[in-house]
Design a protein around this motif. Structure first.
Motif, PDB file in Angstrom:
ATOM      1  N   LEU A  30      17.277  49.332 -78.305  1.00 48.65           N
ATOM      2  CA  LEU A  30      18.061  48.101 -78.217  1.00 48.65           C
ATOM      3  C   LEU A  30      17.233  46.893 -78.662  1.00 48.65           C
ATOM      4  CD1 LEU A  30      20.709  46.740 -77.430  1.00 48.65           C
ATOM      5  CD2 LEU A  30      19.823  46.559 -75.096  1.00 48.65           C
ATOM      6  N   GLY A  31      15.968  46.858 -78.255  1.00 46.57           N
ATOM      7  CA  GLY A  31      15.086  45.766 -78.669  1.00 46.57           C
ATOM      8  C   GLY A  31      14.877  45.738 -80.171  1.00 46.57           C
ATOM      9  N   GLU A  32      14.708  46.908 -80.771  1.00 47.14           N
ATOM     10  CA  GLU A  32      14.545  46.983 -82.230  1.00 47.14           C
ATOM     11  C   GLU A  32      15.807  46.490 -82.945  1.00 47.14           C
ATOM     12  OE1 GLU A  32      12.013  48.044 -84.260  1.00 47.14           O
ATOM     13  OE2 GLU A  32      10.602  48.467 -82.646  1.00 47.14           O
ATOM     14  N   LEU A  33      16.971  46.853 -82.414  1.00 47.80           N
ATOM     15  CA  LEU A  33      18.227  46.375 -83.006  1.00 47.80           C
ATOM     16  C   LEU A  33      18.341  44.856 -82.920  1.00 47.80           C
ATOM     17  CD1 LEU A  33      20.804  49.052 -81.797  1.00 47.80           C
ATOM     18  CD2 LEU A  33      19.987  48.668 -84.122  1.00 47.80           C
ATOM     19  N   VAL A  34      17.937  44.293 -81.782  1.00 45.18           N
ATOM     20  CA  VAL A  34      17.960  42.837 -81.625  1.00 45.18           C
ATOM     21  C   VAL A  34      16.989  42.181 -82.597  1.00 45.18           C
ATOM     22  CG1 VAL A  34      17.397  40.952 -80.023  1.00 45.18           C
ATOM     23  CG2 VAL A  34      18.783  42.875 -79.245  1.00 45.18           C
ATOM     24  N   LEU A  35      15.815  42.767 -82.772  1.00 48.06           N
ATOM     25  CA  LEU A  35      14.827  42.199 -83.697  1.00 48.06           C
ATOM     26  C   LEU A  35      15.289  42.294 -85.148  1.00 48.06           C
ATOM     27  CD1 LEU A  35      11.501  43.415 -82.031  1.00 48.06           C
ATOM     28  CD2 LEU A  35      12.492  41.118 -81.992  1.00 48.06           C
ATOM     29  N   VAL A  36      15.911  43.409 -85.519  1.00 52.44           N
ATOM     30  CA  VAL A  36      16.435  43.545 -86.887  1.00 52.44           C
ATOM     31  C   VAL A  36      17.578  42.557 -87.108  1.00 52.44           C
ATOM     32  CG1 VAL A  36      17.663  45.093 -88.457  1.00 52.44           C
ATOM     33  CG2 VAL A  36      15.653  45.901 -87.242  1.00 52.44           C
ATOM     34  N   ALA A  37      18.448  42.399 -86.105  1.00 55.10           N
ATOM     35  CA  ALA A  37      19.532  41.414 -86.215  1.00 55.10           C
ATOM     36  C   ALA A  37      18.972  40.003 -86.328  1.00 55.10           C
ATOM     37  CB  ALA A  37      20.468  41.524 -85.022  1.00 55.10           C
ATOM     38  N   SER A  38      17.900  39.716 -85.603  1.00 55.88           N
ATOM     39  CA  SER A  38      17.255  38.395 -85.700  1.00 55.88           C
ATOM     40  C   SER A  38      16.650  38.190 -87.081  1.00 55.88           C
ATOM     41  CB  SER A  38      16.171  38.248 -84.633  1.00 55.88           C
ATOM     42  OG  SER A  38      16.732  38.273 -83.351  1.00 55.88           O
ATOM     43  N   LEU A  39      16.063  39.237 -87.637  1.00 55.57           N
ATOM     44  CA  LEU A  39      15.503  39.149 -88.980  1.00 55.57           C
ATOM     45  C   LEU A  39      16.597  38.903 -90.015  1.00 55.57           C
ATOM     46  CD1 LEU A  39      13.014  39.471 -90.842  1.00 55.57           C
ATOM     47  CD2 LEU A  39      13.563  41.912 -90.921  1.00 55.57           C
ATOM     48  N   ALA A  40      17.700  39.633 -89.888  1.00 53.42           N
ATOM     49  CA  ALA A  40      18.829  39.435 -90.807  1.00 53.42           C
ATOM     50  C   ALA A  40      19.404  38.027 -90.659  1.00 53.42           C
ATOM     51  CB  ALA A  40      19.910  40.485 -90.549  1.00 53.42           C
ATOM     52  N   ALA A  41      19.485  37.536 -89.435  1.00 54.35           N
ATOM     53  CA  ALA A  41      19.975  36.174 -89.209  1.00 54.35           C
ATOM     54  C   ALA A  41      19.039  35.146 -89.836  1.00 54.35           C
ATOM     55  CB  ALA A  41      20.114  35.906 -87.707  1.00 54.35           C
ATOM     56  N   LEU A  42      17.741  35.391 -89.747  1.00 52.90           N
ATOM     57  CA  LEU A  42      16.770  34.482 -90.349  1.00 52.90           C
ATOM     58  C   LEU A  42      16.945  34.408 -91.860  1.00 52.90           C
ATOM     59  CD1 LEU A  42      14.115  32.765 -90.081  1.00 52.90           C
ATOM     60  CD2 LEU A  42      12.921  34.884 -90.576  1.00 52.90           C
ATOM     61  N   TRP A  43      17.043  35.554 -92.512  1.00 50.82           N
ATOM     62  CA  TRP A  43      17.182  35.562 -93.969  1.00 50.82           C
ATOM     63  C   TRP A  43      18.538  35.015 -94.409  1.00 50.82           C
ATOM     64  CZ3 TRP A  43      13.269  35.029 -96.686  1.00 50.82           C
ATOM     65  CH2 TRP A  43      12.095  35.728 -96.466  1.00 50.82           C
TER      66      TRP A  43
END
Length: 125
Positions: A66-79
């Motif tokens: 779940l944490g990895e999914l949140v971090l990937v979603a945060s990365l996608a949101a950043l880009w």
């Protein structure tokens, strides 16, 4: 009386939203998401400065599935926020306001955000 059970006024579920409207809403939502991601990053750094046990707890949460999914979603949101922000900066110069340019730049911003997210994940692996 409304015998046909149709909405009395235009409703969001009836119409197809223009790409530019969806991107505008997503730009605002990703801005809020980036604030949440920043809080997670500060929490992780604070845990690292607090104690080894607390850092282990926070790190295990952020490296879980779940944490990895949140971090990937945060990365996608950043880009996405970055690419769409560049699009807005170009608009601030007065260029790209015709219908073709707006649609083209929107698709380009989405494609760039996806490509940069994937590239970043490949680099940090």
């Amino acid at each position: 009386m409304n015998v046909n059970r149709r909405p009395l006024s235009p409703h969001a579920s009836i119409y197809r939203w223009p790409l530019n409207a969806v991107m505008s809403i997503l730009h605002r939502a990703t801005g809020v998401g980036l604030a949440v991601g920043a809080v997670l990053a500060v929490w992780w750094l604070l845990a690292a400065a607090t104690s080894e046990v607390y850092f282990g707890f926070v790190d295990s949460l952020l490296t879980s599935i779940l944490g990895e999914l949140v971090l990937v979603a945060s990365l996608a949101a950043l880009w996405y926020h970055c690419c769409n922000g560049i699009r807005h900066l170009i608009w601030d110069t007065g260029y790209g306001f015709n219908a073709v340019s707006v649609a083209w730049s929107g698709r380009l911003a989405i494609a760039a955000a996806i490509a940069l997210t994937c590239l970043t994940i490949l680099i940090i692996q």
